[in-house]
Write a protein that holds these residues in place. Structure first.
Motif, PDB file in Angstrom:
ATOM      1  N   UNK A  71       0.992  -1.939  -0.335  1.00 23.62           N
ATOM      2  CA  UNK A  71       0.086  -0.005  -0.150  1.00 23.62           C
ATOM      3  C   UNK A  71       0.634   2.009   0.095  1.00 23.62           C
ATOM      4  N   UNK A  72       2.399   1.415  -0.280  1.00 19.56           N
ATOM      5  CA  UNK A  72       3.387   1.964  -0.139  1.00 19.56           C
ATOM      6  C   UNK A  72       3.169   3.081   1.290  1.00 19.56           C
ATOM      7  N   UNK A  73       2.791   2.195   2.404  1.00 16.39           N
ATOM      8  CA  UNK A  73       3.097   3.214   3.574  1.00 16.39           C
ATOM      9  C   UNK A  73       4.215   2.056   4.457  1.00 16.39           C
ATOM     10  N   UNK A  74       5.295   3.632   5.030  1.00 14.98           N
ATOM     11  CA  UNK A  74       5.635   3.030   5.463  1.00 14.98           C
ATOM     12  C   UNK A  74       5.547   2.356   6.736  1.00 14.98           C
ATOM     13  N   UNK A  75       6.259   1.321   7.584  1.00 23.01           N
ATOM     14  CA  UNK A  75       5.876   1.440   8.911  1.00 23.01           C
ATOM     15  C   UNK A  75       7.036   0.968   9.620  1.00 23.01           C
ATOM     16  N   UNK A  76       7.318   1.665  10.946  1.00 31.72           N
ATOM     17  CA  UNK A  76       8.680   1.098  11.544  1.00 31.72           C
ATOM     18  C   UNK A  76       8.287   0.887  13.182  1.00 31.72           C
ATOM     19  N   UNK A  77       9.777   0.374  13.584  1.00 32.26           N
ATOM     20  CA  UNK A  77       9.398   0.819  14.660  1.00 32.26           C
ATOM     21  C   UNK A  77      10.863   0.923  15.698  1.00 32.26           C
ATOM     22  N   UNK A  78      10.262   2.477  16.914  1.00 28.12           N
ATOM     23  CA  UNK A  78      11.749   2.273  17.523  1.00 28.12           C
ATOM     24  C   UNK A  78      11.619   1.622  19.167  1.00 28.12           C
ATOM     25  N   UNK A  79      13.209   1.317  19.818  1.00 24.88           N
ATOM     26  CA  UNK A  79      12.862   0.723  20.606  1.00 24.88           C
ATOM     27  C   UNK A  79      13.296   0.917  21.379  1.00 24.88           C
ATOM     28  N   UNK A  80      12.678   2.272  22.479  1.00 22.49           N
ATOM     29  CA  UNK A  80      14.002   2.906  22.973  1.00 22.49           C
ATOM     30  C   UNK A  80      14.342   2.384  24.621  1.00 22.49           C
ATOM     31  N   UNK A  81      15.445   2.573  24.974  1.00 18.87           N
ATOM     32  CA  UNK A  81      15.078   2.021  26.833  1.00 18.87           C
ATOM     33  C   UNK A  81      15.253   3.157  27.299  1.00 18.87           C
ATOM     34  N   UNK A  82      15.870   3.335  28.430  1.00 21.13           N
ATOM     35  CA  UNK A  82      15.924   3.959  29.589  1.00 21.13           C
ATOM     36  C   UNK A  82      16.147   5.335  28.789  1.00 21.13           C
ATOM     37  N   UNK A  83      14.922   6.332  29.175  1.00 17.96           N
ATOM     38  CA  UNK A  83      15.197   8.040  28.570  1.00 17.96           C
ATOM     39  C   UNK A  83      14.449   8.869  29.876  1.00 17.96           C
TER      40      UNK A  83
END
Ligand SMILES: NC(=O)c1ccc[n+]([C@@H]2O[C@H](COP(=O)([O-])OP(=O)(O)OC[C@H]3O[C@@H](n4cnc5c(N)ncnc54)[C@H](OP(=O)(O)O)[C@@H]3O)[C@@H](O)[C@H]2O)c1
Length: 260
Positions: free
Chosen positions: A176-188
């Protein structure tokens, strides 16, 4: 680095404080137009002013994201205000910490309702709009999803579920032309971290600096993250330079995640 985000339109959830608020500041500086969702209307109003001062614009959308109707309403508000939108940053999250024997059904349901089902509902409502714009979804997960801890069971389970959702949606996103990603933080260093650090310092009768040194050693990381670290990565993923990322889980955690 020119990010090419000027005049892009996006929805950020959990934008009243912490990582979401900093993301709103950074993207406003890049010239984005934003819809900012969270419950605290007064804080959101401050974020709207900051966005204006930074050269962007924003609409405050005070809402409890555990309410099923909130997702469609947020999408409608974005379209009514800007005519379209190009990205969503699904960031809102809060999960009870604690031992398995102390966690109640409500603790589990509440965590999933906000950070899993809330994201799913928003993605579903936003998908046709993002498809029309070849847009982007960024899920903010967390390192506990790959490195479980015995007192972070709810958050760990939610973040693992988000990694799976991320991969599955990324495949559909290719079609569908949609970019999908995840960002996984540690302690912030957001409010929840600061409160926990203060408690640790008080109960061990040590300074906050010493308590932080212990966190860094215990987590086996280079340092504690700042909201700006995560906001910067979100901007990069959304920018033309991050365009090839699809289905990635980006560990912004100072090395907390030890597995491959
Ligand atoms: N900080 C960390 O160390 C860390 C580590 C790993 C992952 N993360 C993830 O990063 C994301 C942001 O974390 P943070 O540290 O920036 O959190 P935070 O400072 O506690 O902010 C959470 C945001 O979510 C909003 N929110 C909470 N419940 C809500 C509800 N029912 N409806 C609408 N909005 C709601 C809050 O706004 P209101 O209270 O105004 O509603 C706030 O804007 C979360 O998904 C978290 O799990 C954080």
């Amino acid at each position: 680095m020119e990010l090419g985000l000027k005049n892009k339109v996006g929805i950020i959830t959990g934008a009243s404080r912490g990582i979401g608020a900093e993301t709103a500041r950074v993207l406003a500086r890049e010239g984005c137009s934003l819809v900012l969702a969270a419950r605290d209307a007064a804080e959101l109003a401050r974020r709207v002013e900051e966005a204006r001062d930074a050269g962007g614009q924003a609409l405050a959308f005070p809402v409890d994201l555990c309410t099923p109707a909130s997702a469609a309403a947020m999408v409608e508000a974005a379209v009514a205000k800007y005519g379209h939108f190009d990205f969503i940053v699904a960031n809102a999250g809060a999960a009870k910490m604690g031992d398995i024997l102390d966690l109640t059904d409500d603790d589990w349901h509440g965590g999933f309702e906000l950070k899993f089902f809330g994201h799913v509902r928003l993605i579903k409502a936003a998908w046709p709009h993002l498809k029309a714009r070849r847009g982007s979804i960024v899920l903010i997960a967390g390192a506990a999803g790959r490195t479980p801890g015995s007192t972070g069971l709810v958050t760990g389970a939610i973040n693992s579920a988000l990694f799976n959702l991320n991969k599955g949606l990324a495949t559909r996103g290719i079609a569908d032309g949609i970019q999908v990603n995840a960002i996984s933080p540690g302690a912030v260093r957001t409010d929840r971290y600061i409160v926990r650090l203060r408690k640790a310092a008080q109960s061990n009768n040590i300074t906050e600096a010493e308590a932080e040194r212990r966190v860094v050693a215990e987590h086996g990381v280079t340092r504690v993250g700042e909201p700006a670290d995560i906001a910067g990565m979100i901007s990069f993923v959304l920018s033309r330079h991050g365009n090839l990322l699809q289905g990635a889980v980006i560990d912004m955690d100072g090395g907390k995640t030890k597995g491959v």
